[in-house]
Design a protein around this motif. Structure first.
Motif, PDB file in Angstrom:
ATOM      1  N   GLY A 148      34.985  37.672  43.343  1.00  0.00           N
ATOM      2  CA  GLY A 148      34.128  38.179  44.252  1.00  0.00           C
ATOM      3  C   GLY A 148      33.537  37.354  45.476  1.00  0.00           C
ATOM      4  N   GLN A 149      33.052  36.899  44.939  1.00  0.00           N
ATOM      5  CA  GLN A 149      32.377  35.428  45.793  1.00  0.00           C
ATOM      6  C   GLN A 149      32.973  34.321  46.673  1.00  0.00           C
ATOM      7  OE1 GLN A 149      30.448  33.033  43.222  1.00  0.00           O
ATOM      8  NE2 GLN A 149      28.247  34.365  44.385  1.00  0.00           N
ATOM      9  N   ARG A 150      35.098  34.745  45.666  1.00  0.00           N
ATOM     10  CA  ARG A 150      36.330  34.113  47.078  1.00  0.00           C
ATOM     11  C   ARG A 150      36.386  35.021  47.488  1.00  0.00           C
ATOM     12  NH1 ARG A 150      39.837  31.404  41.723  1.00  0.00           N
ATOM     13  NH2 ARG A 150      37.720  30.749  40.079  1.00  0.00           N
ATOM     14  N   GLN A 151      36.818  36.513  47.109  1.00  0.00           N
ATOM     15  CA  GLN A 151      37.547  37.173  48.467  1.00  0.00           C
ATOM     16  C   GLN A 151      36.273  37.487  49.373  1.00  0.00           C
ATOM     17  OE1 GLN A 151      40.278  37.290  49.569  1.00  0.00           O
ATOM     18  NE2 GLN A 151      40.680  39.482  48.314  1.00  0.00           N
ATOM     19  N   ARG A 152      34.731  37.018  49.635  1.00  0.00           N
ATOM     20  CA  ARG A 152      34.083  37.163  50.449  1.00  0.00           C
ATOM     21  C   ARG A 152      34.021  35.599  51.177  1.00  0.00           C
ATOM     22  NH1 ARG A 152      28.286  38.692  48.812  1.00  0.00           N
ATOM     23  NH2 ARG A 152      29.400  38.209  46.301  1.00  0.00           N
ATOM     24  N   VAL A 153      34.526  34.139  51.222  1.00  0.00           N
ATOM     25  CA  VAL A 153      34.740  33.389  52.025  1.00  0.00           C
ATOM     26  C   VAL A 153      36.252  33.761  52.007  1.00  0.00           C
ATOM     27  CG1 VAL A 153      35.738  30.979  50.984  1.00  0.00           C
ATOM     28  CG2 VAL A 153      34.327  32.291  49.844  1.00  0.00           C
TER      29      VAL A 153
END
Ligand SMILES: Nc1ncnc2c1ncn2[C@@H]1O[C@H](COP(=O)(O)OP(=O)(O)OP(=O)(O)O)[C@@H](O)[C@H]1O
Ligand SMILES: [Mg+2]
Lengths: 226, 474
Positions: A148-153
């Motif tokens: 999820g954090q990667r997609q937010r990046v």
């Protein structure tokens, strides 16, 4: 109201040996500024092809594509690259972050191509990461972040150049439904701030949150209200 | 995209694959090192040669001959002059003019002659081929092996000889013992110079014309003051210039008008037949002054001015040549050698270039998706091309820098051995294998260029990638 995106009779054909495959078959389609559109359809129906043509990554074989006054169908690489850089933010299913770079550097990448000074880039990238809730993860590498954090990046990266349109091709495809919901919340929040949003998805729950659902079957659009 | 961004991104990418980049760079290093060493050797040898030339003063000399159609230094400086009817003779008047040509500091007058036929020491007689004489003013110098060279104050009866004669007289390795010894020099027939016993024609009675009488060879004696080595010329004896002037004098008894009057007078008071007494006067002609010197060597203040001085001297109507031209010919040998050896090193660089191509093709395969992302966020094809070309150039550049550094280290080591060799041969030179700045820059530049050329094809491939395909690439 003037439409932001306007496709007229767009056709894209692939030749595989003797077979011809119409990925897009005479598609006409308009999007107004600030709209949130979900593109749905079975696998192989032409969703990504449509999105890539709107995003200036791909050329149609025939028809016209006008986005924000730019005719894309016959535009040369230099102009098209600038168009992508200034107008479009892409979000991919598989994040497509650079593994050796930090979150901050990943978000700075589009700004490298818009001739921004290094210092300003950093400031802008930090802003965007803050906006997606990753202010405390600037120096993390993708491998040190959750999905999820990667997609937010990736969303922060799409946001960096302040685009008119964000094109997200199955942004929740690699995430569980809770994480996917968060990502969609983030994207629709951006849409509320005025960014036109095109989201390709298989998830009807997600599609329903859009202003409009565009359903594609065998390269043809079957539009219905969302 | 800003230049600094290109540099930053390219450098990052190189660091990302440390082992592969190191191996690729290593190949470039080997190539760059060998090119550096090969060219350093050649430039070192060339520099050494030039230093030697500079040291013997040849570069600061302009050779002058009476013939104007000479271009070569050695052609002009042989000292025999030339017999040409309309040439301007190298007389002292010309010497004075040459002396005031800008940059000319002094002039040595040279004359060679073959009028001495043999040299005898004790009972050993050797034939002589060449006798030379020139101003002892320091322009033309010899390596003295024993005794001393001819000096400015030397008068008639003093010679030096080259060591090959001394060897033949049996004084090999003990030249000192010849110093101060007396030798006899035998002239050719017709010699009428100093020391020759020139006689007036015999009295001739009755209607007869004075006959040309043959002049017998003359024996001159001389003291050996020095033995010189054969580096300038072999089988040569040198005499003071003024003695040479004397030797070249033409002396003959001739009947002057006064003599004729005297002859007529001797019969004036005679009654009947009278045999008049013939009167003759010994006339001495300075042939050297009349014919001029064989050649002149003008010394200039700086080798850089030699060509200009030569041009200026030619305006006097005589031939002049500096040594540059003949040195140039010898330098081409070094240049050819440089090309050959540099080419051998260049092969190693070419092989390294293949390594660069390979590395870059691999890198592009690995980074296909990344290229897709860059394109999606706005990188132009040209930006991708530049980035990968720069990356390859950087591999070349880094290899070049390390290669030059390694080459530098190796030349230092090589110099230690060469120095020993030179010292053992009494050559006053050391650290002759140099690494001039142009060579350093050239090797780094060539390595960078080769890296760049090697990167062109992979970079073009990267730029051609379709962004959609690239993003889909697994
Ligand atoms: N480069 C290509 N060569 C040949 N056929 C292609 C190519 N790219 C896409 N296609 C075909 O075009 C059709 C549309 O592809 P597209 O990627 O737009 O589908 P999609 O709707 O995005 O599918 P999914 O939901 O699986 O992502 C597919 O049938 C695909 O096989
Ligand atoms: Mg798709």
């Amino acid at each position: 109201m003037n439409s932001l995106i306007e496709l007229r009779n767009v056709t894209k054909t692939y030749h595989l040996g003797d077979e011809t495959l119409k990925a897009l078959d005479n598609v006409s389609f308009t999007v107004n500024p600030g709209e949130f559109i979900a593109i749905t359809g079975p696998s192989g129906s032409g969703k990504s092809t449509l999105a890539n043509i709107i995003g200036g990554l791909d050329h149609p074989d025939s028809g016209s594509v006008v986005v924000d006054g730019n005719e894309l169908a016959h535009t040369r690489d230099n102009k098209l690259s600038n168009y992508r850089n200034h107008n479009i933010g892409f979000v991919f299913q598989s994040f497509n972050l650079q593994g050796t770079n930090t979150a901050l550097e990943n978000v700075m990448l589009p700004l490298v191509f818009s001739h921004m000074k290094n210092k300003e880039r950093k400031i802008r990238a930090e802003e965007c990461l803050k906006a997606v809730g990753l202010a405390d993860r600037l120096m993390h590498k993708p491998s040190q972040l959750s999905g999820g954090q990667r997609q937010r990046v990736a969303i922060a990266r799409a946001l960096a150049v302040n685009p008119k349109i964000i094109i997200a091709d199955e942004p929740t495809g690699n995430l569980d439904s809770a994480r996917g919901g968060e990502i969609m919340k983030l994207l629709s929040g951006l849409n509320k701030q005025g960014i036109t949003l095109l989201v390709i998805t298989h998830d009807m729950n997600i599609a329903r949150t859009a202003h409009r659902i565009v359903d594609i079957r065998d390269g043809k659009i079957m539009e219905r209200r969302g | 995209m800003r230049p600094t961004d290109y540099m930053r991104l390219a450098f990052r990418n190189i660091r990302r694959q440390k082992l592969r980049s190191s191996l690729t760079v290593f190949a470039v290093v080997i190539g760059a090192t060998s090119v550096t060493i090969m060219l350093a050797l050649v430039t070192g040898a060339k520099g050494f040669f030039l230093d030697q030339v500079e040291a013997n003063g040849m570069l600061q000399q302009v050779a002058i001959s009476a013939k104007t159609d000479i271009s070569d230094f050695s052609d002009a400086s042989h000292g025999y002059g030339g017999n040409c009817a309309d040439c301007i003779k190298l007389t002292d008047a010309i010497v004075d003019k040459v002396k005031i040509v800008p940059h000319v500091t002094d002039v040595a007058r040279i004359t060679n002659d073959g009028m001495l036929e043999a040299i005898t020491y004790g009972s050993k007689k050797l034939s002589l081929e060449q006798t030379t004489a020139y101003d002892a003013n320091g322009i033309l110098t010899n390596n003295v092996l024993a005794g001393r060279d001819i000096e400015a104050g030397d008068k008639d009866g003093v010679i030096t000889m080259t060591s090959d004669y001394a060897d033949k007289f049996g004084f090999k390795d003990k030249y000192d013992q010849l110093i101060g010894k007396e030798v006899r020099l035998q002239t050719r027939n017709f010699y009428t110079g100093v020391g020759a016993d020139v006689q007036p024609p015999p009295q001739c009675n009755g209607p007869c014309k004075p006959q040309e009488q043959e002049q017998k060879p003359t024996i001159l004696t001389a003291k050996i003051v020095g033995i010189v080595d054969t580096s300038n010329s072999s089988k040569t004896i040198r005499v003071p210039l003024e003695w040479m002037r004397g030797m070249q004098q033409f002396r003959q008894y001739q009947m002057t008008e006064a003599d004729q009057k005297l002859q007529q007078e001797s019969c004036r008071n005679a009654h009947g037949p009278c045999n008049p007494t013939q009167h003759y006067t010994l006339l001495v002609k300075d042939m050297l002054a009349e014919n001029g010197y064989g050649s002149l060597i003008a010394k200039v203040d700086n080798s850089k001015n030699a060509a200009a001085a030569a041009t200026e001297i030619r305006k006097l109507g005589v031939g002049a040549a500096d040594a540059q031209e003949s040195i140039k010919q010898q330098l081409t040998i070094f240049n050819i050698l440089g090309l050959v050896l540099g080419g051998i090193g260049g092969i190693a660089l070419a092989v390294a270039a293949i390594g660069v191509v390979n590395t870059m093709v691999m890198a592009i395969l690995e980074r296909t998706r990344e290229i897709g992302v860059m394109r999606a966020v706005g990188a132009k094809r040209s930006a991708v091309r530049t980035l990968f070309t720069l990356e390859a150039s950087m591999l070349g550049f880094i290899g070049g820098v390390i290669g030059v550094a390694a080459g530098f280290g190796l030349t230092r080591v090589a110099n230690i051995f060469v120095n020993k060799q030179l010292a053992s041969q009494n050559v006053h030179a050391h650290d002759i294998i140099g690494l001039p700045i142009w060579l350093i820059l050239a090797v780094i530049g060539i390595a960078t260029l080769i890296g760049m050329l090697a990167g062109l094809y992979p970079a073009a491939r990267a730029a051609k990638l379709d962004p959609v395909e690239a993003l889909r690439y697994e």
